[in-house]
Design a protein around this motif. Structure first.
Motif, mmCIF file in Angstrom:
data_model
loop_
_atom_site.group_PDB
_atom_site.id
_atom_site.type_symbol
_atom_site.label_atom_id
_atom_site.label_comp_id
_atom_site.label_asym_id
_atom_site.label_seq_id
_atom_site.Cartn_x
_atom_site.Cartn_y
_atom_site.Cartn_z
ATOM 1 N N ARG B 331 0.841 -1.211 0.000
ATOM 2 C CA ARG B 331 0.000 0.000 0.000
ATOM 3 C C ARG B 331 0.871 1.254 0.000
ATOM 4 O O ARG B 331 0.611 2.220 -0.705
ATOM 5 C CB ARG B 331 -0.892 0.014 1.242
ATOM 6 C CG ARG B 331 -2.048 -0.959 1.146
ATOM 7 C CD ARG B 331 -2.966 -0.823 2.373
ATOM 8 N NE ARG B 331 -3.769 -2.016 2.484
ATOM 9 C CZ ARG B 331 -3.628 -2.954 3.421
ATOM 10 N NH1 ARG B 331 -2.716 -2.804 4.369
ATOM 11 N NH2 ARG B 331 -4.386 -4.018 3.426
ATOM 12 N N GLU B 332 1.911 1.216 0.818
ATOM 13 C CA GLU B 332 2.821 2.359 0.923
ATOM 14 C C GLU B 332 3.472 2.635 -0.436
ATOM 15 O O GLU B 332 3.551 3.787 -0.869
ATOM 16 C CB GLU B 332 3.884 2.034 1.977
ATOM 17 C CG GLU B 332 4.774 3.185 2.393
ATOM 18 C CD GLU B 332 3.976 4.329 3.020
ATOM 19 O OE1 GLU B 332 4.346 5.474 2.779
ATOM 20 O OE2 GLU B 332 2.980 4.044 3.751
ATOM 21 N N LEU B 333 3.915 1.567 -1.113
ATOM 22 C CA LEU B 333 4.540 1.721 -2.431
ATOM 23 C C LEU B 333 3.549 2.250 -3.454
ATOM 24 O O LEU B 333 3.882 3.094 -4.285
ATOM 25 C CB LEU B 333 5.049 0.359 -2.942
ATOM 26 C CG LEU B 333 6.453 -0.090 -2.590
ATOM 27 C CD1 LEU B 333 6.796 -1.333 -3.400
ATOM 28 C CD2 LEU B 333 7.472 1.007 -2.878
ATOM 29 N N ALA B 334 2.308 1.731 -3.371
ATOM 30 C CA ALA B 334 1.302 2.099 -4.372
ATOM 31 C C ALA B 334 0.867 3.545 -4.217
ATOM 32 O O ALA B 334 0.426 4.174 -5.176
ATOM 33 C CB ALA B 334 0.095 1.167 -4.253
ATOM 34 N N ARG B 335 1.022 4.087 -3.012
ATOM 35 C CA ARG B 335 0.623 5.463 -2.760
ATOM 36 C C ARG B 335 1.477 6.460 -3.543
ATOM 37 O O ARG B 335 1.056 7.542 -3.853
ATOM 38 C CB ARG B 335 0.736 5.781 -1.263
ATOM 39 C CG ARG B 335 -0.602 5.758 -0.542
ATOM 40 C CD ARG B 335 -0.502 6.431 0.811
ATOM 41 N NE ARG B 335 0.162 5.607 1.807
ATOM 42 C CZ ARG B 335 -0.430 4.618 2.475
ATOM 43 N NH1 ARG B 335 -1.684 4.311 2.239
ATOM 44 N NH2 ARG B 335 0.226 3.927 3.369
ATOM 45 N N VAL B 336 2.702 6.047 -3.825
ATOM 46 C CA VAL B 336 3.636 6.966 -4.484
ATOM 47 C C VAL B 336 3.702 6.621 -5.973
ATOM 48 O O VAL B 336 3.815 5.462 -6.336
ATOM 49 C CB VAL B 336 5.038 6.823 -3.855
ATOM 50 C CG1 VAL B 336 5.958 7.914 -4.369
ATOM 51 C CG2 VAL B 336 4.941 6.874 -2.342
ATOM 52 N N SER B 337 3.664 7.647 -6.806
ATOM 53 C CA SER B 337 3.735 7.400 -8.248
ATOM 54 C C SER B 337 5.136 6.957 -8.627
ATOM 55 O O SER B 337 6.115 7.579 -8.214
ATOM 56 C CB SER B 337 3.402 8.677 -9.018
ATOM 57 O OG SER B 337 2.112 9.070 -8.691
ATOM 58 N N PRO B 338 5.246 5.936 -9.419
ATOM 59 C CA PRO B 338 6.588 5.511 -9.846
ATOM 60 C C PRO B 338 7.184 6.543 -10.792
ATOM 61 O O PRO B 338 6.479 7.167 -11.579
ATOM 62 C CB PRO B 338 6.338 4.183 -10.550
ATOM 63 C CG PRO B 338 4.903 4.219 -10.955
ATOM 64 C CD PRO B 338 4.183 5.098 -9.979
ATOM 65 N N ASP B 339 8.475 6.709 -10.696
ATOM 66 C CA ASP B 339 9.187 7.710 -11.469
ATOM 67 C C ASP B 339 9.621 7.109 -12.807
ATOM 68 O O ASP B 339 10.793 6.967 -13.094
ATOM 69 C CB ASP B 339 10.412 8.164 -10.650
ATOM 70 C CG ASP B 339 11.185 9.252 -11.364
ATOM 71 O OD1 ASP B 339 10.588 9.938 -12.204
ATOM 72 O OD2 ASP B 339 12.382 9.384 -11.059
ATOM 73 N N LEU B 340 8.629 6.696 -13.595
ATOM 74 C CA LEU B 340 8.959 6.046 -14.859
ATOM 75 C C LEU B 340 8.047 6.599 -15.945
ATOM 76 O O LEU B 340 6.884 6.878 -15.690
ATOM 77 C CB LEU B 340 8.707 4.541 -14.761
ATOM 78 C CG LEU B 340 9.810 3.649 -14.232
ATOM 79 C CD1 LEU B 340 9.373 2.218 -14.321
ATOM 80 C CD2 LEU B 340 11.113 3.853 -14.999
#
Lengths: 335, 344
Positions: B331-340
């Motif tokens: 969830r924590e990872l999904a909250r942040v937009s990937p820089d790609l």
């Protein structure tokens, strides 16, 4: 120590192991549980010669020695129950019980108590002159490289160390003599150690032999190796699959025996002689495991009873049971 | 096709190899008891009970492999590798390199690993990262009976040293031997799909090939052994929250299937490693390096083991990667937009 004192310690150790066994069976102690039932005379007999400042390295059956040394029983039980009030706050469990103040440390890695004991002896010689270290281990550990290397190191450095081999004839579910060349005592002698061979079920004999060896070590006369033959009353660990199969071939042993039979009759495989040798060896192991399971004739506690008389023995046992019962209650283990 | 338990699937692969090839032998502590059917079928000359002398019998297995046999050395618990590390670190792993491929060491070291049954810090370690850190060794860690069978089949055909790790929570016989001991008063959080399943006899699972267990574009979870089952359970919860996960089962730690990891992460832009081994200086860091070296810069997190595994069951549950910890990290990872490019 007098006979009553030794018996009292043996009774305490046994009561502690029995309480542990009951908690394990209730499912309140997790994982493997290696009891030291059968080793009580060795624990009481050796510890009788120890003083503050001496150190003890223990194996995966540490509780009889720790009980005799005076570790808080409720704290040890709470540890095994995985509670915050345990002596290591539930982090260690029975194979890793330690006491920094008593300089006692156990380990679940076979053979590792020997080099640890050598290190304790080295520190003792430097920091606590006249102190000794004792390392306890089984006959299975006598085939572990680090232990054999320690026999040499102890002799080469003339360490104030007593190496105690609790010889129960088993290496897990293997007969030690089936995987061992020569004799442990002769082996230790070959490294230049003083050796003594005692009946580990005779607490008086253990106490006397240990006292001599520990005196020598205190006086700077070097290390000794004491082999004490002991029975293994509760298998390698509680619930030992071989012991259960041996005790109940039609129950717990049914799957094992069925699998072995059908495998031995496979279309492909080894020659008939090879298959027969395997099956005979398995049956022999089960026979031996059944014979040793809670064998009262060889039970050191039963044997020690005669040294103090029935009346004294009963009183001391009742006291030990009461003490351990209080510890179980204090640990939160009582129902 | 047969339905087999995890341990039985491995034993079937061993039995098949032993029946086919007389050079295959089994040696180790207690093997007459632990592998009683193999002992009864092939006899004591091919199933050799060893003393508690890991340095001697694993070292001897290296020599036996160099001398023409194809030994399986059983180490009981991978934690005991400490007693015989030299034979793996300095002997088995080095021969092929020293001889420029002329002399190989067809050895399988079979050991159990992992926790979840309250045995404490000397008997529940994973250690696959430590072992996979040694060039020249292969390290495999199956999560299903089919893979256990297939990877053992491949390991026995492989000409180099393979460490085969069998997680105790997946292996009913080991869990019974070490955890339950005949008791009905204890229970374990056992993943059903890992414990029993369909096995195709003789089918090889090649070393170094990961498997995709679940498809999703939002996040890549990479794991192995019990962690795969925990990750799938977490992914099912996350899917209901709108987070779709790829779940990748590495199956081998070395060789590592970098291509599969990179392909998934290139799609999702987020990498979560679920590793029952220690957090630092191990597999999870290696996976981070793998994606960085491939030119990706995904969001990254890991759920691993941080220190000595505590004995108490409730503390152990907190220390080992759990469904709750995995879901929270995802969830924590999904909250942040990937820089790609193409994401976010």
């Amino acid at each position: 120590m007098d006979a009553a004192g030794l018996f009292r310690q043996m009774a305490r150790a046994r009561a502690f192991e029995d309480a542990t066994s009951a908690l394990w069976r209730e499912g309140r102690i997790s994982g493997e549980m290696h009891l030291g039932t059968g080793e009580e005379a060795v624990a009481a007999g050796v510890v009788a010669s120890l003083r503050p400042g001496d150190a003890v390295a223990l194996d995966h059956r540490p509780t009889p020695v720790l009980t005799v040394l005076g570790v808080d029983l409720a704290g040890m039980l709470a540890e095994m129950l995985g509670m915050e009030s345990g002596i290591h706050r539930g982090r260690a469990g029975h194979m890793h019980l330690m006491s920094r103040t008593l300089l006692a440390s156990s380990s679940g890695i076979v053979g590792s108590s020997a080099p640890l004991g050598a290190g304790f002896a080295l520190a003792g010689r430097a920091l606590r002159p006249g102190s000794v270290a004792v390392a306890f281990f089984g006959d299975g550990a006598m085939n572990q490289g680090m232990l054999l290397e320690t026999l040499n190191l102890a002799a080469a450095w003339s360490l104030p160390l007593l190496l105690v081999c609790k010889d129960n004839g088993w290496s897990i579910t293997t007969r030690t003599d089936a995987v061992t060349g020569g004799d442990p005592v002769a082996r230790a002698r070959g490294f230049g150690l003083e050796t003594v061979d005692v009946d580990g079920g005779d607490v008086g004999a253990v106490a006397e032999a240990a006292a001599d060896a520990i005196d020598r070590a205190r006086n700077g006369e070097g290390p000794s190796f004491l082999r004490a033959r002991v029975p293994r009353l509760d298998g390698h660990f509680l619930g030992d699959a071989l012991v259960r199969a041996a005790r109940s071939p039609a129950g717990d042993g049914r799957q094992l025996l069925g699998d072995v039979t059908s495998a031995a009759l496979s279309r492909t495989g080894g020659g008939l002689g090879d298959r027969a040798r395997s099956v005979v060896r398995l049956l022999d192991l089960m026979r031996r495991a059944r014979r040793e399971d809670r064998d009262t004739r060889h039970d050191p506690l039963e044997r020690a009873r005669s040294t103090v008389g029935q009346e004294v023995a009963s009183r001391l046992e009742a006291e030990a049971l009461a003490e351990v019962g209080r510890a179980v209650a204090a640990a939160g283990g009582a129902h | 096709m047969a339905r087999l338990e995890f341990g039985a699937a491995i034993d079937a692969a061993v039995a098949e190899a032993m029946a086919r090839d007389p050079r295959v032998i089994v040696l180790g502590e207690d093997v007459h008891t632990l592998r009683a059917p193999l002992f009864a079928r092939f006899g004591p000359r091919r199933v050799l009970s060893a003393p508690i002398s890991e340095a001697a019998f694993v070292g001897a297995a290296v020599g036996a492999a160099m001398g023409g046999l194809r030994p399986i050395a059983e180490l009981m618990l991978v934690d005991f590798v400490g007693s015989c590390l030299d034979s793996l670190l300095n002997q088995a792993s080095k021969v092929e390199g020293f001889t420029h491929g002329d002399w190989k060491v067809p050895l399988v070291v079979r050991a159990t690993c992992g926790g979840g049954y309250g045995d404490g810090g000397q008997h529940e370690q994973a250690l696959w990262g430590l072992l996979a850190g040694i060039p020249g060794l292969s390290v495999v860690v199956p999560s299903t009976p089919a893979d256990a069978h297939g990877l053992m089949t491949a390991a026995l055909r492989h000409d180099g040293p393979v460490i085969f790790l069998e997680h105790k929570l997946l292996s009913r016989s080991w869990l019974e031997f070490l955890g339950a001991g005949g008791r009905k008063t204890v229970s374990f959080d056992v993943p059903p799909d890992g414990v029993e399943g369909e096995v195709l006899a003789g089918e090889e699972v090649p070393l170094g090939v990961a498997a995709i267990r679940r498809h999703g574009d939002g996040l890549t979870i990479v794991s192995l052994a019990v962690g795969v089952h925990r990750a799938i359970a977490a992914a099912e919860i996350l899917a209901r929250e709108g987070i779709d996960c790829d779940v990748l089962d590495l199956r081998s730690v070395r060789p590592l299937d970098r291509v599969a990891v990179v392909a998934s992460v290139a799609r999702t832009g987020r990498l979560l490693v679920v590793d029952e081994d220690y957090r630092e200086f191990g597999l999870s860091g290696e996976l981070a390096a793998a994606v960085l070296e491939a030119g990706l810069s995904p969001r990254f997190a890991r759920v691993c083991v941080d220190g000595t595994i505590p004995y108490a069951r409730h503390l152990e549950d907190l220390a080992l990667p759990s469904v709750a910890r995995i879901a929270e990290a995802a969830r924590e990872l999904a909250r942040v937009s990937p820089d790609l490019p193409g994401h976010g």
